[in-house]
Motif scaffolding. Structure first.
Motif, PDB file in Angstrom:
ATOM      1  N   SER A  44       0.834  -1.204   0.000  1.00 18.26           N
ATOM      2  CA  SER A  44       0.000   0.000   0.000  1.00 18.26           C
ATOM      3  C   SER A  44       0.868   1.253   0.000  1.00 18.26           C
ATOM      4  N   ILE A  45       2.026   1.197   0.676  1.00 16.45           N
ATOM      5  CA  ILE A  45       2.929   2.354   0.663  1.00 16.45           C
ATOM      6  C   ILE A  45       3.442   2.587  -0.757  1.00 16.45           C
ATOM      7  N   LYS A  46       3.858   1.488  -1.411  1.00 14.94           N
ATOM      8  CA  LYS A  46       4.358   1.613  -2.790  1.00 14.94           C
ATOM      9  C   LYS A  46       3.263   2.107  -3.721  1.00 14.94           C
ATOM     10  N   ASN A  47       2.048   1.731  -3.415  1.00 13.53           N
ATOM     11  CA  ASN A  47       0.923   2.124  -4.270  1.00 13.53           C
ATOM     12  C   ASN A  47       0.634   3.624  -4.163  1.00 13.53           C
ATOM     13  N   LYS A  75      13.985  10.805  -1.810  1.00 15.40           N
ATOM     14  CA  LYS A  75      12.699  10.752  -1.127  1.00 15.40           C
ATOM     15  C   LYS A  75      11.560  10.978  -2.127  1.00 15.40           C
ATOM     16  N   LYS A  76      10.587  10.092  -2.083  1.00 13.72           N
ATOM     17  CA  LYS A  76       9.483  10.187  -3.030  1.00 13.72           C
ATOM     18  C   LYS A  76       8.212  10.727  -2.381  1.00 13.72           C
ATOM     19  N   GLY A  77       8.223  10.898  -1.081  1.00 12.06           N
ATOM     20  CA  GLY A  77       7.029  11.399  -0.402  1.00 12.06           C
ATOM     21  C   GLY A  77       6.810  10.679   0.918  1.00 12.06           C
ATOM     22  N   ILE A  78       5.734  11.055   1.585  1.00 10.52           N
ATOM     23  CA  ILE A  78       5.422  10.493   2.893  1.00 10.52           C
ATOM     24  C   ILE A  78       4.069   9.794   2.820  1.00 10.52           C
ATOM     25  N   ALA A  79       4.023   8.584   3.356  1.00 11.93           N
ATOM     26  CA  ALA A  79       2.735   7.892   3.451  1.00 11.93           C
ATOM     27  C   ALA A  79       2.328   7.846   4.917  1.00 11.93           C
ATOM     28  N   THR A 105      -0.292  12.123  -3.388  1.00 15.31           N
ATOM     29  CA  THR A 105       0.215  11.311  -4.492  1.00 15.31           C
ATOM     30  C   THR A 105      -0.610  10.049  -4.698  1.00 15.31           C
ATOM     31  N   GLY A 106      -1.485   9.738  -3.758  1.00 20.42           N
ATOM     32  CA  GLY A 106      -2.305   8.541  -3.933  1.00 20.42           C
ATOM     33  C   GLY A 106      -3.111   8.229  -2.693  1.00 20.42           C
ATOM     34  N   LEU A 107      -4.094   7.355  -2.871  1.00 16.23           N
ATOM     35  CA  LEU A 107      -4.944   6.946  -1.751  1.00 16.23           C
ATOM     36  C   LEU A 107      -5.288   5.475  -1.925  1.00 16.23           C
ATOM     37  N   GLN A 108      -5.181   4.727  -0.837  1.00 15.62           N
ATOM     38  CA  GLN A 108      -5.642   3.341  -0.883  1.00 15.62           C
ATOM     39  C   GLN A 108      -6.460   3.055   0.367  1.00 15.62           C
ATOM     40  N   ILE A 109      -7.619   2.421   0.177  1.00 14.33           N
ATOM     41  CA  ILE A 109      -8.440   2.033   1.320  1.00 14.33           C
ATOM     42  C   ILE A 109      -7.875   0.730   1.872  1.00 14.33           C
ATOM     43  N   LEU A 110      -7.523   0.718   3.147  1.00 16.90           N
ATOM     44  CA  LEU A 110      -6.938  -0.485   3.743  1.00 16.90           C
ATOM     45  C   LEU A 110      -8.014  -1.413   4.294  1.00 16.90           C
TER      46      LEU A 110
END
Lengths: 180, 204
Positions: A44-47, A75-79, A105-110
């Motif tokens: 999910s972090i990579k996503n 650094k590509k960002g913070i999740a 940069t993105g959202l994923q429902i866990l």
């Protein structure tokens, strides 16, 4: 043995055997389940942070941040995790944030317990992709700057609210344009 | 052998748990918002049904009549929990689809009903034949309900667009009332078909 004693003994045997079976199954399955949870977290972090190949975990002011890094160590960002109140219970999500640009940069429902076929559509890319590239200073109001789902208004509002509340804290720790 | 085939076919139509016996209504009405949910719930329930029927049939002479219900509940609940744990650990992809439905199987009264009415009275092989028939009967029935609701509510079947992107969607079909409407209409159609076939046999 009279029938009452027999009843008690049989029930006792069933309960004990069931307990033993459950204990063994749990012992065998739990490492696999945890391993799977770790894999899911990484995925999910990579996503939510595109281009990330590994991450560093940072604890700050009671929150856990996952700083995404690419192969060269850039650094590509913070999740971070955010929680919103949905229709069927809490909605847990992973949010990707790029402080340099001040954008998501993105959202994923866990995890969520929304109605299948209605509110559960919040986990589909058709809904989550709208948060990619969204400015963190946006108001995050459903039907205004957040698209909703027909027949389900509470679930998208829960997602938008959860992100907004978490962002209020996160942008204080990692301000827009600042270093991280 | 003939008996086994008869036991198996029984659940598919004549004593179909959903359309004939009207049991297991809780999952039937709750999860049928899409055809895929129907298949997933149906297969998970079939799996548990087959193994719990087998176990209860094997233990039928050991369980005293007066405490049979608590014994069945222990067997079913244990089995469901074990399936839940192992699926989460070893088949995460499948668990992502079925995970939501597995705890619901504990309260699926088809499993209790078959344990009480059938598995506890017959040999293990007959119990398995019956469980398979009942499971598949349940699966096709809730998949059909799911397909009808998905078609009318989302315009898709199994996720494929059937009605075109711009077709009007009847959101009510995805909400709880849609489950009752679909169930009632399908039940009526089933009754008409069955009544006709009965009339025909009387004519000959």
């Amino acid at each position: 043995m009279n029938q009452y004693a027999r009843m008690i003994v049989v029930l006792l045997i069933f309960s004990v055997l069931s307990g033993v079976v459950l204990a063994f199954s749990y012992e065998i399955a739990i490492p696999k389940i945890q391993e799977q949870a770790q894999k899911d977290l990484e995925a999910s972090i990579k996503n939510v942070l595109p281009g990330t190949t590994r991450y560093e975990q940072v604890e700050k002011e009671g929150m856990t941040f996952y700083i995404g890094l690419d192969d060269q160590g850039n650094k590509k960002g913070i999740a971070f995790k955010a929680t919103g109140q949905g229709f069927g219970g809490p909605i847990e999500m992973m949010v990707g944030y790029d402080p340099k640009e001040g954008k998501l940069t993105g959202l994923q429902i866990l995890s969520m317990a929304e109605t299948p076929g209605l509110g559960a559509k919040i986990q589909e890319p058709a809904f989550t992709d709208q948060f990619k590239g969204k400015s963190v200073t946006d108001p995050f109001v459903p039907k205004e700057d957040v698209k909703v789902i027909t027949g389900a208004t509470i679930s998208p509002a829960g997602v938008a609210n959860g992100i907004k509340i978490a962002l209020d804290k996160v942008t204080k720790i990692y301000p827009v344009g600042g270093d991280y | 052998m003939y008996q086994l085939v008869k036991d198996f076919l029984n659940g598919l139509w004549n004593e179909n748990p959903t359309f004939r016996m009207i049991i297991g209504m809780c999952p039937t009405l709750a999860v049928t918002t899409a055809a895929m949910n129907g298949i997933a719930m149906g297969l998970a329930a079939t799996f548990v049904l087959v193994f719990s029927s087998l176990l209860i049939s094997l233990l039928r002479n050991f369980i005293p009549a007066k405490v049979r219900i608590p014994c069945y509940i222990i067997v079913i609940a244990t089995f469901v929990t074990v399936v839940d744990l192992f699926m989460a650990g070893y088949f995460p992809a499948m668990y992502r689809i079925l995970g939501l439905f597995i705890p619901l199987i504990v309260v699926n009264c088809i499993i209790m009903a078959r344990a009480e009415a059938f598995a506890s009275k017959v040999t293990p092989i007959r119990a398995i034949a019956d469980a398979l028939g009942m499971g598949i009967g349940f699966t096709w029935a809730i998949t059909l309900i799911g397909a009808v609701r998905e078609l009318m509510g989302s315009g898709t079947v199994f996720g494929y667009h059937v009605l075109g992107e711009n077709a009007t969607r009847w959101v009510i079909m995805l909400l709880p009332p849609g489950a009752f409407l679909t169930m009632g209409i399908l039940l009526g159609i089933m009754n008409v078909i069955t009544r006709k076939s009965v009339k025909n046999t009387q004519c000959h």
